[in-house]
Design a protein around this motif. Structure first.
Motif, PDB file in Angstrom:
ATOM      1  N   LYS A  47       0.892  -1.166   0.017  1.00 19.11           N
ATOM      2  CA  LYS A  47      -0.094  -0.111   0.073  1.00 19.11           C
ATOM      3  C   LYS A  47       0.809   1.342   0.065  1.00 19.11           C
ATOM      4  N   GLY A  48       2.037   1.184   0.498  1.00 17.64           N
ATOM      5  CA  GLY A  48       2.977   2.243   0.523  1.00 17.64           C
ATOM      6  C   GLY A  48       2.218   3.452   1.314  1.00 17.64           C
ATOM      7  N   ASP A  49       2.507   4.528   0.806  1.00 13.84           N
ATOM      8  CA  ASP A  49       2.227   5.775   1.286  1.00 13.84           C
ATOM      9  C   ASP A  49       1.203   6.650   0.668  1.00 13.84           C
ATOM     10  N   GLY A 115       8.701   0.669  -5.282  1.00 14.84           N
ATOM     11  CA  GLY A 115       8.139   1.852  -5.845  1.00 14.84           C
ATOM     12  C   GLY A 115       7.511   2.623  -4.851  1.00 14.84           C
ATOM     13  N   THR A 116       7.128   2.493  -3.639  1.00 12.38           N
ATOM     14  CA  THR A 116       6.616   3.122  -2.556  1.00 12.38           C
ATOM     15  C   THR A 116       7.614   3.621  -1.688  1.00 12.38           C
ATOM     16  N   HIS A 117       7.005   4.024  -0.454  1.00  9.84           N
ATOM     17  CA  HIS A 117       8.103   4.467   0.433  1.00  9.84           C
ATOM     18  C   HIS A 117       7.827   3.867   1.751  1.00  9.84           C
ATOM     19  N   ASN A 118       8.918   3.742   2.496  1.00 14.04           N
ATOM     20  CA  ASN A 118       9.014   3.357   3.992  1.00 14.04           C
ATOM     21  C   ASN A 118       8.927   4.795   4.853  1.00 14.04           C
ATOM     22  N   ASN A 119       8.097   4.659   5.838  1.00 12.50           N
ATOM     23  CA  ASN A 119       8.018   5.900   6.621  1.00 12.50           C
ATOM     24  C   ASN A 119       8.398   5.718   8.013  1.00 12.50           C
ATOM     25  N   ILE A 120       9.618   6.141   8.595  1.00  5.39           N
ATOM     26  CA  ILE A 120       9.920   6.147   9.831  1.00  5.39           C
ATOM     27  C   ILE A 120       9.558   7.356  10.761  1.00  5.39           C
ATOM     28  N   LEU A 121       8.870   7.029  11.565  1.00  5.36           N
ATOM     29  CA  LEU A 121       8.446   8.175  12.586  1.00  5.36           C
ATOM     30  C   LEU A 121       9.401   8.341  13.918  1.00  5.36           C
ATOM     31  N   ILE A 122       9.717   9.507  14.150  1.00  4.56           N
ATOM     32  CA  ILE A 122      10.325   9.866  15.055  1.00  4.56           C
ATOM     33  C   ILE A 122       9.590  10.837  16.263  1.00  4.56           C
ATOM     34  N   ARG A 142       0.505   6.791   4.240  1.00  8.40           N
ATOM     35  CA  ARG A 142      -0.524   6.131   4.656  1.00  8.40           C
ATOM     36  C   ARG A 142      -0.007   5.033   5.666  1.00  8.40           C
ATOM     37  N   THR A 143       1.227   4.270   5.613  1.00  8.00           N
ATOM     38  CA  THR A 143       1.886   3.391   6.407  1.00  8.00           C
ATOM     39  C   THR A 143       2.926   4.294   7.369  1.00  8.00           C
ATOM     40  N   ILE A 144       2.844   3.535   8.526  1.00  9.82           N
ATOM     41  CA  ILE A 144       3.950   3.849   9.350  1.00  9.82           C
ATOM     42  C   ILE A 144       4.813   2.696   9.714  1.00  9.82           C
ATOM     43  N   ASP A 145       6.193   2.661   9.082  1.00  6.85           N
ATOM     44  CA  ASP A 145       6.930   1.529   9.120  1.00  6.85           C
ATOM     45  C   ASP A 145       7.942   1.338  10.321  1.00  6.85           C
ATOM     46  N   ALA A 146       7.712   2.271  11.270  1.00  5.33           N
ATOM     47  CA  ALA A 146       8.807   2.283  12.349  1.00  5.33           C
ATOM     48  C   ALA A 146       8.198   3.431  13.176  1.00  5.33           C
ATOM     49  N   VAL A 147       8.369   3.576  14.525  1.00  4.53           N
ATOM     50  CA  VAL A 147       8.407   4.644  15.275  1.00  4.53           C
ATOM     51  C   VAL A 147       9.602   4.367  16.497  1.00  4.53           C
ATOM     52  N   ILE A 148      10.220   5.527  16.500  1.00 13.01           N
ATOM     53  CA  ILE A 148      11.441   5.596  17.406  1.00 13.01           C
ATOM     54  C   ILE A 148      11.168   6.796  18.294  1.00 13.01           C
ATOM     55  N   ASN A 168      -5.181  -1.174  13.455  1.00 13.09           N
ATOM     56  CA  ASN A 168      -6.600  -1.712  13.319  1.00 13.09           C
ATOM     57  C   ASN A 168      -7.154  -1.616  11.721  1.00 13.09           C
ATOM     58  N   ASN A 169      -6.671  -0.852  11.121  1.00  9.95           N
ATOM     59  CA  ASN A 169      -7.015  -0.341   9.687  1.00  9.95           C
ATOM     60  C   ASN A 169      -6.246  -0.390   8.434  1.00  9.95           C
ATOM     61  N   VAL A 170      -4.865  -0.310   8.762  1.00 13.02           N
ATOM     62  CA  VAL A 170      -4.170  -0.301   7.773  1.00 13.02           C
ATOM     63  C   VAL A 170      -3.186  -1.339   7.583  1.00 13.02           C
TER      64      VAL A 170
END
Length: 303
Positions: A47-49, A115-122, A142-148, A168-170
């Motif tokens: 689903k990427g972002d 072809g999508t993106h990984n999203n890392i949240l700090i 759309r996605t969150i692939d990590a939280v630091i 729950n939904n993504v």
């Protein structure tokens, strides 16, 4: 399922691992320097972002989701004060004004082979929901692939409960989904008040230190050859027991010598345009490229 990992070097202060729960996140101390994560399910990862914002195939971005203090800007106490008008908070109450600042947080958006993106949240502070509500749809995230997490204060972890919307939904959980060779996050231990450790992080040549009152000598070598420094600067006049003021932050910039500096974590005494006008003069006089960041700022980075 593929097991990937992210290495936190050189200080084994934090570890993050998904767990089976309605929230699917946890953090704990860990003796190892290499931290494994289960990847997100392949169906969820494709689903990427959201694809609303198209970038070059190798373009990595850093997005400032929030650049303010724990209470945010504007302050309710300022807007309701009948005796004294706070100019910055009054400006911040206007739609689209750059003085409007939610809890300090950034998101690293890195392209992957699909072809999508990984999203890392700090950090996911107590205003995370409001930041995500504004910027995730705007930037097609759309996605969150990590939280630091940098530290355990409410402005860094108060929004973790809101991650249920994603689990729950993504996606079934929130792990790290990058190849082992792709990312190294180096913890930058700093003091955030007396005897309270907080973490900055270095990824590539980007150094992020959001909550700091002092930088230990042993951390400076980890800041060498920093291209972009994102640094705490609470107020214009002085430092506090837990945060750098602007002048102390500038002293650190002169010591660290990054190519570019973006300040974050500003309170309501910091007028965006006025302070940036003042900082622009340092580029002429000292060659210091330093400005205030703002919520929603996007900058390209190289990793």
């Amino acid at each position: 399922m593929v097991v990937a990992s992210i290495r936190l070097l050189p200080s084994p202060l934090l570890s993050f691992a998904p767990r089976r729960s309605p929230y699917s996140y946890s953090w704990r101390s860990h003796p190892s320097l290499t931290i494994p994560f289960s990847s997100i399910h392949s169906k969820a990862s494709t689903k990427g972002d959201g694809g609303a914002v198209e970038l070059g195939g190798d373009q990595t971005e850093l997005i400032f989701l929030g650049t303010g203090t724990s209470e945010g800007v504007p302050r309710v106490s300022c807007l309701t004060n009948p005796l004294l008008k706070c100019e910055v908070c009054s400006k911040a109450a206007q739609p689209g004004n750059k003085n409007r600042r939610l809890n300090t947080s950034i998101l690293i958006r890195h392209p992957n082979s699909s072809g999508t993106h990984n999203n890392i949240l700090i950090d996911a502070g107590k205003f995370f929901y409001h930041s995500a509500l504004h910027w995730f749809p705007a930037f097609g995230i759309r996605t969150i692939d990590a939280v630091i997490i940098t530290h355990s204060h409410a402005d860094a972890i108060g929004g973790l409960d809101d991650l249920r919307d994603w689990t729950n939904n993504v996606q079934p959980h929130i792990p790290i989904y990058v190849a082992k060779r792709d990312f190294e996050f180096t913890p930058l231990p700093v003091w955030h008040g007396q005897n309270y450790r907080s973490l900055g992080f270095r990824f590539g040549n980007i150094c992020y230190i959001s909550d700091v009152s002092d930088i230990p000598e042993e951390t400076y070598p980890l800041l060498k050859d920093c291209e972009i420094l994102i640094l705490d600067a609470l107020r214009p006049d002085r430092s506090t027991s837990t945060h750098f003021g602007l002048q102390r932050a500038l002293e650190e910039v002169r010591k660290i010598q990054p190519k570019r500096t973006l300040f974050t974590g500003m309170m309501h005494l910091m007028d965006h345009e006025e302070v940036n006008d003042s900082l622009a003069k340092l580029l002429e006089s000292e060659g210091l490229d330093a400005q205030l960041s703002y919520d929603g700022l996007r900058i390209p980075i190289r990793l």
